[in-house]
Design a protein around this motif. Structure first.
Motif, PDB file in Angstrom:
ATOM      1  N   ASP A  20       0.985 -10.853  -9.308  1.00 14.06           N
ATOM      2  CA  ASP A  20      -0.130  -9.571  -9.192  1.00 14.06           C
ATOM      3  C   ASP A  20      -0.324  -9.586  -7.562  1.00 14.06           C
ATOM      4  OD1 ASP A  20      -0.721  -9.425 -12.241  1.00 14.06           O
ATOM      5  OD2 ASP A  20      -1.256 -11.626 -12.072  1.00 14.06           O
ATOM      6  N   MET A  21      -0.454 -10.484  -6.846  1.00 15.40           N
ATOM      7  CA  MET A  21      -0.911 -10.379  -5.532  1.00 15.40           C
ATOM      8  C   MET A  21       0.139 -11.613  -4.704  1.00 15.40           C
ATOM      9  SD  MET A  21      -4.798 -10.349  -5.552  1.00 15.40           S
ATOM     10  CE  MET A  21      -5.717  -9.532  -6.881  1.00 15.40           C
ATOM     11  N   ILE A  22       0.328 -11.314  -3.446  1.00 13.31           N
ATOM     12  CA  ILE A  22       0.939 -12.368  -2.398  1.00 13.31           C
ATOM     13  C   ILE A  22       0.089 -12.558  -1.302  1.00 13.31           C
ATOM     14  CG2 ILE A  22       2.714 -12.692  -1.219  1.00 13.31           C
ATOM     15  CD1 ILE A  22       4.722 -11.785  -3.353  1.00 13.31           C
ATOM     16  N   GLU A  75       7.232   0.487   2.215  1.00  8.82           N
ATOM     17  CA  GLU A  75       7.897   1.274   1.501  1.00  8.82           C
ATOM     18  C   GLU A  75       8.032   0.691   0.046  1.00  8.82           C
ATOM     19  OE1 GLU A  75      10.041   4.362   2.690  1.00  8.82           O
ATOM     20  OE2 GLU A  75       8.628   4.054   4.281  1.00  8.82           O
ATOM     21  N   ALA A  76       8.207  -0.552  -0.135  1.00 12.14           N
ATOM     22  CA  ALA A  76       8.400  -1.078  -1.520  1.00 12.14           C
ATOM     23  C   ALA A  76       7.120  -1.625  -1.954  1.00 12.14           C
ATOM     24  CB  ALA A  76       9.362  -2.317  -1.333  1.00 12.14           C
ATOM     25  N   VAL A  77       6.150  -1.948  -1.386  1.00 12.22           N
ATOM     26  CA  VAL A  77       4.999  -2.753  -2.012  1.00 12.22           C
ATOM     27  C   VAL A  77       3.701  -1.929  -1.180  1.00 12.22           C
ATOM     28  CG1 VAL A  77       6.162  -4.828  -2.624  1.00 12.22           C
ATOM     29  CG2 VAL A  77       4.937  -4.701  -0.483  1.00 12.22           C
ATOM     30  N   ASP A  78       2.674  -2.367  -1.493  1.00 13.90           N
ATOM     31  CA  ASP A  78       1.261  -1.991  -0.979  1.00 13.90           C
ATOM     32  C   ASP A  78       0.537  -3.248  -0.208  1.00 13.90           C
ATOM     33  OD1 ASP A  78       1.598   0.588  -1.712  1.00 13.90           O
ATOM     34  OD2 ASP A  78      -0.292   0.307  -2.904  1.00 13.90           O
ATOM     35  N   PHE A  79      -0.021  -3.073   0.926  1.00 12.60           N
ATOM     36  CA  PHE A  79      -0.592  -4.128   1.563  1.00 12.60           C
ATOM     37  C   PHE A  79      -2.165  -3.765   1.634  1.00 12.60           C
ATOM     38  CE2 PHE A  79       3.610  -4.857   3.337  1.00 12.60           C
ATOM     39  CZ  PHE A  79       3.757  -6.333   3.088  1.00 12.60           C
ATOM     40  N   GLY A 122       1.019   1.203  -5.688  1.00 14.22           N
ATOM     41  CA  GLY A 122       0.208   2.106  -6.418  1.00 14.22           C
ATOM     42  C   GLY A 122      -0.832   1.407  -6.903  1.00 14.22           C
ATOM     43  N   SER A 123      -1.185   0.043  -6.342  1.00 16.78           N
ATOM     44  CA  SER A 123      -2.168  -0.554  -6.879  1.00 16.78           C
ATOM     45  C   SER A 123      -3.577  -0.194  -6.487  1.00 16.78           C
ATOM     46  CB  SER A 123      -2.066  -2.087  -6.104  1.00 16.78           C
ATOM     47  OG  SER A 123      -3.401  -2.911  -6.397  1.00 16.78           O
ATOM     48  N   ASP A 124      -4.701  -0.316  -7.407  1.00 14.93           N
ATOM     49  CA  ASP A 124      -5.842   0.402  -6.984  1.00 14.93           C
ATOM     50  C   ASP A 124      -6.912  -0.728  -6.191  1.00 14.93           C
ATOM     51  OD1 ASP A 124      -5.496   2.620  -8.389  1.00 14.93           O
ATOM     52  OD2 ASP A 124      -6.287   1.904 -10.362  1.00 14.93           O
ATOM     53  N   GLY A 138      -6.684   0.986   7.154  1.00 18.32           N
ATOM     54  CA  GLY A 138      -6.792   1.724   5.802  1.00 18.32           C
ATOM     55  C   GLY A 138      -5.870   1.398   4.798  1.00 18.32           C
ATOM     56  N   CYS A 139      -6.396   1.867   3.495  1.00 17.57           N
ATOM     57  CA  CYS A 139      -5.589   1.723   2.377  1.00 17.57           C
ATOM     58  C   CYS A 139      -4.953   3.104   1.984  1.00 17.57           C
ATOM     59  CB  CYS A 139      -6.316   1.331   1.087  1.00 17.57           C
ATOM     60  SG  CYS A 139      -7.057  -0.290   1.101  1.00 17.57           S
ATOM     61  N   SER A 140      -3.863   3.212   1.778  1.00 19.37           N
ATOM     62  CA  SER A 140      -3.016   4.453   1.320  1.00 19.37           C
ATOM     63  C   SER A 140      -3.296   4.722   0.061  1.00 19.37           C
ATOM     64  CB  SER A 140      -1.412   4.378   1.991  1.00 19.37           C
ATOM     65  OG  SER A 140      -0.863   3.187   0.987  1.00 19.37           O
ATOM     66  N   SER A 141      -3.544   6.059  -0.282  1.00 19.50           N
ATOM     67  CA  SER A 141      -3.986   6.406  -1.495  1.00 19.50           C
ATOM     68  C   SER A 141      -2.767   6.593  -2.403  1.00 19.50           C
ATOM     69  CB  SER A 141      -4.759   7.674  -1.609  1.00 19.50           C
ATOM     70  OG  SER A 141      -4.131   8.800  -0.654  1.00 19.50           O
TER      71      SER A 141
END
Ligand code: GLU
Length: 297
Positions: A117-119, A131-135, A248-250, A294-297
């Protein structure tokens, strides 16, 4: 982005039924998704007869002393401490966390296919990975450096002194990539799946240096003991450790708030100090504690 997220969530939900552990739920959704699936699946019950609430699978390293390290059923290190603090703020207790090994080369894939779920795994934020995941984060800033045998002190002083020498790094790491991109003409790079293999090569004489982030190298050198290995101490990159999330995680904003709380209440400092104690490592105080991006939306 949104449709990808739905597709991934659906795929991962099937995985949760099959494997009975992986959560696709955001913290606020735990009961809705978790309870029913566990019941349908034959459900695991708690001691008091209630249903076991669904947990989180967290990817960490298993072979990086002081950062992410597995010893039997014990998991220790700074990444583990940050993971436990953040997930507690998200509403999870330590017994709801399952730590899963996330080797450098497999991190994006593990997030994409719902294995974790998270790393929290010394996972540098890079444009390509983004590009592949969110951070979320960053929660620490390290720098790439070299680990050498003590007898080579003064001879190997940086990547430019590695001409025709053998250098070990880990596949899928920014460290190996930087050597390929910037120092390929000089060093002979040997890639391994994990850092423990590189250390064996260094102590065994098959390679002349190991390269990755300074904080990782300091932990590896201290674990080897006897002062036989040394970190050169001239970092040549900036590695911003992010919390890897599925695209796309919230959760990015909440995780950033949790990291900020950890910094503000002194727990971050305490975790850095206790996990680097005895290694001789001092974080770069101009870059640490880091500012949340910042978090990308
Ligand atoms: N921080 C670097 C990376 O994310 C090197 C350490 C590692 O392999 O985890 O690739």
């Amino acid at each position: 982005m949104k449709s990808t997220r739905v597709a991934l969530a659906a795929f991962a939900a099937v995985g949760a039924l099959t494997l009975g552990a992986c959560s696709t739920a955001e913290p606020g959704e735990q009961e809705e998704t978790g309870g029913e699936e566990m019941t349908d699946d034959g459900g695991e019950a708690t001691d008091d007869g209630g249903e076991m609430s669904e947990g989180l699978r967290i990817g960490i390293k298993f072979d990086q002393p002081g950062l992410g390290f597995q010893d039997g059923g014990d998991y220790t290190g700074f990444d583990v401490d940050v993971a436990l603090y953040v997930t507690e703020q998200l509403g999870y207790s330590p017994d709801q966390i399952e730590f899963v090994e996330a080797p450098s080369a497999q991190r994006e894939t593990m997030l994409q296919n719902g294995q974790v779920d998270m790393i929290f795994a010394t996972y540098s934020i890079t444009d390509e990975r983004d590009e592949a995941v969110d951070f979320a984060g960053p929660y620490f800033v390290a720098g790439q450096d070299l680990l050498i045998r003590a007898e080579d002190e003064g001879t190997i002083t940086g990547p430019e002194s590695l001409d025709e020498l053998n250098l070990c790094s880990v596949s899928g790491s920014t460290s190996a990539q930087r050597v390929v991109d910037e120092y390929a003409a000089g060093a002979n790079l040997i890639e391994q799946p994990g850092y423990s293999e590189c250390i064996q090569f260094l102590t065994g004489g098959q390679v002349d240096a190991v390269t990755t982030d300074d904080i990782i190298l300091a932990g590896l050198a201290a674990a080897e003991g006897s002062g036989s290995l040394q970190v050169v101490g001239s970092p040549f990159s900036e590695e911003n450790y992010g919390v890897g999330l599925p695209d796309g995680s919230d959760l990015c904003e909440d995780i950033n708030a949790a990291i900020q709380a950890m910094i503000d209440d002194g727990s971050w400092e305490e975790a850095v100090t206790s996990n680097t104690d005895g290694t001789g490592y001092t974080p770069n105080s101009e870059l640490n504690p880091p500012e949340m991006r910042g978090c990308s939306s």
